[in-house]
Design an enzyme around this catalytic site. Structure first.
Site, PDB file in Angstrom:
ATOM      1  N   GLU A  50       0.757  -1.104  -0.482  1.00  0.00           N
ATOM      2  CA  GLU A  50       0.082   0.558  -0.281  1.00  0.00           C
ATOM      3  C   GLU A  50       1.197   1.382  -0.552  1.00  0.00           C
ATOM      4  O   GLU A  50       0.177   2.378  -0.485  1.00  0.00           O
ATOM      5  CB  GLU A  50      -0.879   0.133   1.090  1.00  0.00           C
ATOM      6  CG  GLU A  50      -1.937  -1.046   1.501  1.00  0.00           C
ATOM      7  CD  GLU A  50      -1.573  -2.277   2.147  1.00  0.00           C
ATOM      8  OE1 GLU A  50      -2.290  -3.440   2.678  1.00  0.00           O
ATOM      9  OE2 GLU A  50      -0.222  -2.431   1.990  1.00  0.00           O
ATOM     10  N   CYS A  73      -2.973  -3.887   7.181  1.00  0.00           N
ATOM     11  CA  CYS A  73      -2.947  -3.766   9.094  1.00  0.00           C
ATOM     12  C   CYS A  73      -3.181  -3.017   9.517  1.00  0.00           C
ATOM     13  O   CYS A  73      -3.378  -1.571   8.875  1.00  0.00           O
ATOM     14  CB  CYS A  73      -1.093  -4.237   8.346  1.00  0.00           C
ATOM     15  SG  CYS A  73      -0.115  -3.048   7.972  1.00  0.00           S
ATOM     16  N   SER A 166      17.324 -41.424 -13.805  1.00  0.00           N
ATOM     17  CA  SER A 166      16.460 -40.224 -13.719  1.00  0.00           C
ATOM     18  C   SER A 166      16.393 -39.399 -14.312  1.00  0.00           C
ATOM     19  O   SER A 166      15.953 -38.007 -15.029  1.00  0.00           O
ATOM     20  CB  SER A 166      15.968 -39.697 -11.861  1.00  0.00           C
ATOM     21  OG  SER A 166      17.656 -39.510 -11.590  1.00  0.00           O
ATOM     22  N   ARG A 182      11.000 -22.449  -7.934  1.00  0.00           N
ATOM     23  CA  ARG A 182      11.658 -22.532  -6.412  1.00  0.00           C
ATOM     24  C   ARG A 182      11.081 -21.293  -6.206  1.00  0.00           C
ATOM     25  O   ARG A 182      12.381 -20.762  -4.750  1.00  0.00           O
ATOM     26  CB  ARG A 182      13.231 -23.600  -7.248  1.00  0.00           C
ATOM     27  CG  ARG A 182      13.438 -24.605  -7.253  1.00  0.00           C
ATOM     28  CD  ARG A 182      14.274 -25.140  -7.722  1.00  0.00           C
ATOM     29  NE  ARG A 182      15.011 -26.269  -8.158  1.00  0.00           N
ATOM     30  CZ  ARG A 182      15.498 -27.466  -8.308  1.00  0.00           C
ATOM     31  NH1 ARG A 182      16.716 -26.692  -8.814  1.00  0.00           N
ATOM     32  NH2 ARG A 182      15.742 -28.807  -8.442  1.00  0.00           N
ATOM     33  N   ARG A 205      18.345 -21.235 -11.260  1.00  0.00           N
ATOM     34  CA  ARG A 205      19.483 -21.029 -12.015  1.00  0.00           C
ATOM     35  C   ARG A 205      18.534 -20.492 -13.011  1.00  0.00           C
ATOM     36  O   ARG A 205      19.516 -20.247 -14.509  1.00  0.00           O
ATOM     37  CB  ARG A 205      20.444 -22.388 -12.225  1.00  0.00           C
ATOM     38  CG  ARG A 205      20.784 -23.205 -10.774  1.00  0.00           C
ATOM     39  CD  ARG A 205      22.071 -24.003 -10.922  1.00  0.00           C
ATOM     40  NE  ARG A 205      21.690 -24.916 -11.934  1.00  0.00           N
ATOM     41  CZ  ARG A 205      21.058 -26.105 -11.172  1.00  0.00           C
ATOM     42  NH1 ARG A 205      20.983 -25.517 -10.008  1.00  0.00           N
ATOM     43  NH2 ARG A 205      20.105 -27.433 -11.809  1.00  0.00           N
ATOM     44  N   GLU A 293      10.716 -31.707  -2.579  1.00  0.00           N
ATOM     45  CA  GLU A 293      11.614 -31.894  -3.780  1.00  0.00           C
ATOM     46  C   GLU A 293      12.619 -33.198  -3.580  1.00  0.00           C
ATOM     47  O   GLU A 293      13.643 -33.006  -3.673  1.00  0.00           O
ATOM     48  CB  GLU A 293      12.214 -30.977  -4.978  1.00  0.00           C
ATOM     49  CG  GLU A 293      11.271 -29.745  -5.597  1.00  0.00           C
ATOM     50  CD  GLU A 293      12.705 -29.604  -6.534  1.00  0.00           C
ATOM     51  OE1 GLU A 293      13.532 -29.851  -7.316  1.00  0.00           O
ATOM     52  OE2 GLU A 293      12.436 -28.082  -7.453  1.00  0.00           O
ATOM     53  N   THR A 300       5.950 -39.849   0.198  1.00  0.00           N
ATOM     54  CA  THR A 300       4.670 -41.047   0.658  1.00  0.00           C
ATOM     55  C   THR A 300       4.734 -40.635   2.064  1.00  0.00           C
ATOM     56  O   THR A 300       3.671 -40.643   2.809  1.00  0.00           O
ATOM     57  CB  THR A 300       5.321 -42.472   0.831  1.00  0.00           C
ATOM     58  OG1 THR A 300       5.540 -42.733  -0.698  1.00  0.00           O
ATOM     59  CG2 THR A 300       4.400 -43.367   1.338  1.00  0.00           C
TER      60      THR A 300
END
Length: 364
Positions: A50, A73, A166, A182, A205, A293, A300
């Site tokens: 504001e 606020c 992977s 991120r 990055r 990540e 799980t």
């Protein structure tokens, strides 16, 4: 209000423990509306949106309409109350997306403006505003940060081949957007398995956004990681937070580099750090948004603990098969009427991949 929401997003990942707020001041005449001031919460949480908008509008804030994504606020902190700043600027109307649940505000900013003769309209784009500030709202309403899983899988939900290979399952467009994600979180959290298999830096990055990398946090269970792991040796930014169980055998003075802060928490019956204690420690540090990540075990564990608020799912158009590593392990689910349910909030194609943003549905 949509412009104010877009401005507010600029603060995500940079303003904790404060909310990311956007404010637009508009002057209306017979020809329509004209934006005279724009503002958003600045890095570190101050100045507030504001006062930024008022400063840019100058004298033209007099008689304007303020569109604000969160209730201004009403308490004295490091800066004067934003409700008072809007009153002093002479606005005639305030359109507020959603209330601030902080007990120091919680309707007081709205009341203060109304008492000053300002027309206040509440609820415009309320859902979008709450989604944007889910982290801040979660810390005030539930006492824990907003937790998001970020996963990249094959079409059949696998994150790695049987030999743990992977890199890379998804394409460059998905990986670039993952780096942008991120930059919008306060903390990125991973586990020792991901460090051992991929040795990631866990930083942003993208050119120009490197300085917006989140604080990195590592959960260590039973497995030791090399001293030269990238997540430990990165030379820029705040120290990596390393969460250990009280009974962990690693010696702090031998294992962790000068850019690492060791955080000991209670262990569960299997010897892993208790997730609720990790989240409580992060809240105590002023963290509001956590991006997980990690691998199957930690994904799980968060789901079992009902600790996942949203999922950023990048799905490639490839298949690995049932002998590969799943993104989620056994949840012990034996009743389809009690499934963990998520709503699709956003869906878009990224190169040859599909991205979906899933938000946890309320119980019942």
């Amino acid at each position: 209000m949509r412009v104010a929401l877009a401005l507010a997003r600029r603060g995500l990942g940079q303003v904790a423990p404060n909310p990311a707020v956007g404010c637009v001041l508009v002057q209306y005449d017979h020809e329509g509306g004209r934006v005279v001031g724009r503002g958003w919460t600045q890095p570190g949480g101050r100045p507030h949106a504001e006062t930024e908008a008022i400063g840019r509008a100058g004298k033209e804030s007099l008689g304007s309409v303020a569109y604000v994504t969160l209730e201004p606020c009403a308490h004295q902190g490091h800066t004067d109350p934003c409700a008072d700043a809007l009153i002093s600027a002479g606005i005639k109307r305030a359109v507020v997306a959603t209330l601030d649940p902080d007990e120091r505000v919680s309707g007081k900013g709205i009341l203060r403006m109304k008492r000053a003769g300002i027309q206040v309209d509440l609820g415009c784009c309320n859902r979008q505003a709450r989604q944007l500030n889910a982290g801040f709202l979660a810390t005030r309403e539930t006492g824990r940060p907003h937790v998001a899983l970020k996963v990249a899988t094959t079409f059949d939900g696998k994150i790695a081949a049987i030999n743990r290979h992977s890199q890379w399952i998804t394409g460059p467009e998905s990986r670039a957007y993952g780096h942008l994600l991120r930059s919008r979180f306060d903390v990125i959290l991973t586990g020792s398995g991901t460090v051992l298999n991929d040795n990631p830096m866990m930083t942003c990055r993208l050119p120009g956004l490197e300085k917006y990398s989140p604080i990195r946090a590592l959960v260590l269970g039973h497995r030791k990681i090399p001293f030269d792991s990238k997540i430990l040796s990165y030379e820029h930014g705040p120290p990596t937070l390393v969460y250990l169980g009280y009974k962990h055998s690693l010696a702090e003075d031998n294992v962790f580099l000068k850019k690492v802060e060791v955080c000991k928490v209670r262990c569960d019956t299997f010897g892993y750090p208790v997730l609720s204690e990790i989240l409580a420690d992060l809240v105590a540090r002023g963290i509001t948004r956590v991006l997980v990540e990690a691998g199957s075990r930690l994904n799980t564990a968060f789901l079992k603990a009902e600790g996942v608020d949203e999922i950023h799912w990048f799905r490639a158009s490839t298949i690995l098969g049932n002998d590969s590593i799943p993104v989620i392990g056994d949840l012990g689910q034996d009743n389809v009427e009690k499934l963990r349910r998520f709503s699709v909030i956003e869906q878009k194609r990224m190169g040859n991949d599909m991205y979906e943003l899933l938000s946890k549905q309320a119980n019942g």
